[in-house]
Design a protein around this motif. Structure first.
Motif, PDB file in Angstrom:
ATOM      1  N   ALA A 176       0.813  -1.217   0.000  1.00 52.84           N
ATOM      2  CA  ALA A 176       0.000   0.000   0.000  1.00 52.84           C
ATOM      3  C   ALA A 176       0.845   1.265   0.000  1.00 52.84           C
ATOM      4  O   ALA A 176       0.392   2.317  -0.467  1.00 52.84           O
ATOM      5  CB  ALA A 176      -0.944   0.000   1.206  1.00 52.84           C
ATOM      6  N   HIS A 177       2.068   1.190   0.513  1.00 52.59           N
ATOM      7  CA  HIS A 177       2.902   2.383   0.619  1.00 52.59           C
ATOM      8  C   HIS A 177       4.004   2.452  -0.434  1.00 52.59           C
ATOM      9  O   HIS A 177       4.301   3.541  -0.943  1.00 52.59           O
ATOM     10  CB  HIS A 177       3.526   2.466   2.019  1.00 52.59           C
ATOM     11  CG  HIS A 177       2.542   2.783   3.088  1.00 52.59           C
ATOM     12  ND1 HIS A 177       1.724   1.832   3.655  1.00 52.59           N
ATOM     13  CD2 HIS A 177       2.199   3.962   3.667  1.00 52.59           C
ATOM     14  CE1 HIS A 177       0.940   2.404   4.559  1.00 52.59           C
ATOM     15  NE2 HIS A 177       1.205   3.689   4.581  1.00 52.59           N
ATOM     16  N   VAL A 178       4.604   1.321  -0.783  1.00 54.15           N
ATOM     17  CA  VAL A 178       5.716   1.339  -1.733  1.00 54.15           C
ATOM     18  C   VAL A 178       5.565   0.260  -2.804  1.00 54.15           C
ATOM     19  O   VAL A 178       5.815   0.504  -3.985  1.00 54.15           O
ATOM     20  CB  VAL A 178       7.067   1.141  -1.007  1.00 54.15           C
ATOM     21  CG1 VAL A 178       8.227   1.156  -2.009  1.00 54.15           C
ATOM     22  CG2 VAL A 178       7.283   2.218   0.049  1.00 54.15           C
ATOM     23  N   GLY A 179       5.138  -0.914  -2.404  1.00 55.40           N
ATOM     24  CA  GLY A 179       5.118  -2.057  -3.320  1.00 55.40           C
ATOM     25  C   GLY A 179       4.307  -1.852  -4.579  1.00 55.40           C
ATOM     26  O   GLY A 179       4.640  -2.400  -5.638  1.00 55.40           O
ATOM     27  N   TRP A 180       3.258  -1.050  -4.495  1.00 56.44           N
ATOM     28  CA  TRP A 180       2.419  -0.850  -5.684  1.00 56.44           C
ATOM     29  C   TRP A 180       3.173  -0.120  -6.790  1.00 56.44           C
ATOM     30  O   TRP A 180       2.812  -0.224  -7.970  1.00 56.44           O
ATOM     31  CB  TRP A 180       1.146  -0.087  -5.311  1.00 56.44           C
ATOM     32  CG  TRP A 180       1.329   1.353  -4.965  1.00 56.44           C
ATOM     33  CD1 TRP A 180       1.800   1.864  -3.800  1.00 56.44           C
ATOM     34  CD2 TRP A 180       1.031   2.473  -5.808  1.00 56.44           C
ATOM     35  NE1 TRP A 180       1.820   3.234  -3.855  1.00 56.44           N
ATOM     36  CE2 TRP A 180       1.350   3.634  -5.076  1.00 56.44           C
ATOM     37  CE3 TRP A 180       0.520   2.616  -7.097  1.00 56.44           C
ATOM     38  CZ2 TRP A 180       1.183   4.921  -5.586  1.00 56.44           C
ATOM     39  CZ3 TRP A 180       0.351   3.900  -7.620  1.00 56.44           C
ATOM     40  CH2 TRP A 180       0.681   5.024  -6.859  1.00 56.44           C
ATOM     41  N   LEU A 181       4.235   0.598  -6.417  1.00 61.07           N
ATOM     42  CA  LEU A 181       5.076   1.260  -7.412  1.00 61.07           C
ATOM     43  C   LEU A 181       6.028   0.277  -8.083  1.00 61.07           C
ATOM     44  O   LEU A 181       6.635   0.597  -9.106  1.00 61.07           O
ATOM     45  CB  LEU A 181       5.899   2.373  -6.750  1.00 61.07           C
ATOM     46  CG  LEU A 181       5.115   3.466  -6.024  1.00 61.07           C
ATOM     47  CD1 LEU A 181       6.069   4.398  -5.298  1.00 61.07           C
ATOM     48  CD2 LEU A 181       4.257   4.242  -7.011  1.00 61.07           C
ATOM     49  N   MET A 182       6.180  -0.907  -7.493  1.00 58.80           N
ATOM     50  CA  MET A 182       7.158  -1.873  -7.968  1.00 58.80           C
ATOM     51  C   MET A 182       6.544  -3.004  -8.782  1.00 58.80           C
ATOM     52  O   MET A 182       7.274  -3.889  -9.239  1.00 58.80           O
ATOM     53  CB  MET A 182       7.904  -2.478  -6.767  1.00 58.80           C
ATOM     54  CG  MET A 182       8.639  -1.471  -5.904  1.00 58.80           C
ATOM     55  SD  MET A 182       9.437  -2.302  -4.508  1.00 58.80           S
ATOM     56  CE  MET A 182      10.338  -0.934  -3.761  1.00 58.80           C
TER      57      MET A 182
END
Length: 293
Positions: A176-182
């Motif tokens: 929800a904080h960083v992984g969705w960008l990856m």
């Protein structure tokens, strides 16, 4: 507050996308979400990597360029902290520190007051000079282009915590904080992103200039300091409130800056949730910790 149509949409999307079924040689075979959007013709090495991702439980394929770039950015921060604080041999000039602090304020103001409160939620109106400042600040932050930021955030609000939410909290804190960008977007996110109304962004000359002349795509940098963007529950209840928070000073730097620009007339028609409405919602649906200003 969510409209009834949005509630129905959320209920529909609470489950994963319905897997496609194909018939091959009279056998019924299910295609997973991962395989639906898995890149094709990547070579034997990446095919092995993709199989590992599937076994590890990733719902969508990893975007390795983004993952490496974000990881390196965080690694550089740790290295800098070591040399500045632990090692002690290197220390920046005071001008560098001042510039860095001003850059943090400008970039977070561009994200919070610009991409978020002005263009995503239209919580207030801004004259051209302030819009230019916001675009410059947002561009300096090194995030994705404004169109994608606004589109994804509008989809996030409409389908919060469903498979159509770009940073669905049900997939974990990190995602929800960083992984969705990856990782690649879920098919539901892509589908709903194509349906969201973006006419105001398409018709904004300044944003079009930003998109076509300034902002490169897929340029990801993670921001640590958010100047008042952390009041998630309040913002989801009153997304059109320009403060994006129940409280202002001293925990909402973006609101303080917007108030300053409002005093000189560069920001105007700032929308605010009436205290009576906040109190009513807090008493009926809140946790009884309502704070009166």
């Amino acid at each position: 507050m969510a409209k009834s149509s949005e509630v129905e949409d959320n209920a529909t999307l609470n489950s994963e996308i319905i897997p496609k079924k194909i018939d091959k040689e009279n056998r019924s075979q299910t295609i997973s979400v991962y395989d639906q959007i898995r890149p094709k013709n990547e070579g034997s090495f990446m095919s092995t990597v993709r199989e590992w991702e599937k076994m590890a439980g990733f719902k969508t394929p990893i975007v390795w360029i983004n993952t490496i770039a974000i990881s390196l950015a965080h690694a550089l921060v740790l290295v800098s902290v070591y040399f500045l604080i632990i090692d002690g041999r290197y220390y920046p000039k005071w001008q560098t520190i001042v510039f860095q602090c001003l850059s943090i304020v400008l970039t977070t103001f561009g994200i919070g007051a610009g991409a978020h409160r002005l263009w995503s939620h239209r919580a207030y109106k801004a004259k051209l000079p302030l819009q230019i400042i916001l675009v410059i600040g947002y561009t300096m932050a090194g995030m994705n282009d404004l169109y994608q930021w606004v589109r994804d955030h509008r989809v996030h609000h409409k389908f919060s915590e469903t498979s159509a939410d770009p940073h669905d909290a049900n997939r974990g804190f990190f995602f929800a904080h960083v992984g969705w960008l990856m990782t690649k977007k879920h098919p539901d996110v892509i589908r709903e992103g194509k349906q969201v109304d973006m006419s105001d962004i398409d018709n904004n000359p300044l944003i079009q200039f930003h998109l076509n002349k300034i902002m490169p795509r897929e340029n990801w940098v993670v921001s640590f300091f958010v100047l008042g963007e952390g009041w998630h529950n309040y913002h989801h209840t009153f997304p059109w409130d320009y403060k994006a928070a129940e409280l202002a000073f001293p925990f909402n730097g973006t609101t303080n800056l917007l108030d300053l620009f409002a005093k000189i007339g560069w920001a105007y028609e700032l929308r605010v949730a009436p205290p009576s409405l906040i109190e009513k919602v807090a008493k009926t649906k809140g946790d009884l910790s309502y704070h009166k200003e």
